[in-house]
Design a protein around this motif. Structure first.
Motif: not given
Length: 345
Positions: A3-6, A30-31, A69-70
């Motif tokens: 949750s802390t990762d970009a 932010q990404c 990718a997320d």
């Protein structure tokens, strides 16, 4: 993803909006853009199109060649039937998806079978698919829903917009800008000029949010309302004298034969001397208290880019399934302090 990762973001579609959203995401830090998919762009370094991107990020012609990718940002088409295969392929790879496909702004109303398939597939994958944008997404649906909280028992909503379109690229052809009256009539009859896609979704979303069971939604034919007397130039189009500069499109939602949602938008490549309103307005009628709001002119292109760029970083962790903007808490799409300016035009 922690949750802390970009979140890692894949751009799918490198038109004007795709490139601009990518630029904002890079500037905001932010990404992390990991690549892009666009058959028309040709293979190459993404940094050549979106400056500041990691030099390892590439543009590829097919989804199969794209990196993991997320979140995938899909800006390819207005039509749900064309975007479904793209969404399916991305869900199969475990990506959350944010798309500005207008027909997914409230897809369950007109496109129930496709929307239910996407929703089920997303839930199975544990992923979010969000249809968003300036309109549908905010201006004619989520915003008046939020404003209605200041009153009770709403009896009608009237909305008027003056939508500046000069920042857009490929979608301008849907509106008929730069056509003569004869050309416009012929292309509208042939289905080449359709005006705004997403009116039905906005009206349906607003009706749903306000608890109305709409009998029907009427979308009028788009009509030219101003022909320019001299050339006008945008980054993507030049209008010659005698061609369409402003198009009017309107829609209504009815309950028991009574209009409860009335929306009119003038889409244009405007000049100040044209005399169109320099802003937008919302009137929310109620016996408790009627609300009237107005704004300065809201740029459709810049607003669409901003909405997408604001929501993408926070979409990981949202509920799985096919969502609309009304399903999200506002903090997931609010602008954040220190966000960069849009400087892509």
């Amino acid at each position: 993803m922690n949750s802390t990762d970009a979140p890692r973001v894949l751009l799918v579609g490198l038109g004007a909006v795709g490139r601009a959203v990518g630029a904002l995401l890079v500037d905001a830090s932010q990404c992390r853009l990991v690549g892009a998919v666009d058959p028309a762009a040709g293979p190459g370094d993404l940094a050549a199109v979106v400056p500041g991107t990691d030099p390892t990020a590439r543009i590829v012609p097919a989804l199969a060649d794209a990196p993991d990718a997320d979140v995938a940002f899909v800006a390819t088409t207005s039509f749900v039937g064309e975007v479904e295969p793209i969404i399916n392929a991305l869900l199969d790879r475990g990506m959350d998806i944010v798309t500005i496909c207008e027909q997914l702004g409230f897809g369950f109303f007109d496109h129930g079978p496709v929307a239910r398939r996407i929703d089920a597939r997303a839930r199975t994958a544990g992923c979010t698919v969000l249809g968003t944008g300036c309109n549908p997404g905010i201006l004619l649906d989520t915003l008046p829903m939020l404003l209605s909280s200041l009153t009770t028992d709403v009896t009608g909503v009237t909305m008027r917009r003056t939508a500046e379109m000069s920042g857009y690229g490929g979608i301008l052809s849907k509106f008929g800008f730069g056509l003569t009256a004869t050309q416009f009539a012929a292309q509208r009859n042939d289905g080449g000029v359709i005006g705004h896609v997403g009116f039905r979704e906005s009206v349906a979303a607003l009706g749903d949010g306000l608890g109305w069971s709409l009998d029907k939604i009427v979308v009028d034919e788009p009509e030219p309302v101003l022909f320019t007397e001299h050339p006008r130039t945008t980054p993507h189009l030049t209008l010659e004298a005698g061609t369409i500069a402003v198009l009017r499109h309107s829609a209504r939602g009815l309950v028991d034969g009574r209009v409860v949602v009335d929306a009119v938008i003038d889409f244009g490549i405007f000049e100040t001397s044209d005399g169109f309103p320099e802003g937008d307005s919302w009137r929310i009628e109620s016996g408790f208290q009627t609300l009237q709001f107005s704004s300065s002119r809201i740029d459709s292109y810049a607003s669409t880019v901003a909405v997408a760029a604001n929501v993408i970083p926070s979409i990981p962790g949202a509920a799985p399934g096919l969502l609309t903007m009304a399903d999200l808490p506002p903090r997931r799409f609010s602008a954040k302090a220190g966000s960069p300016h849009l400087a892509t035009r």
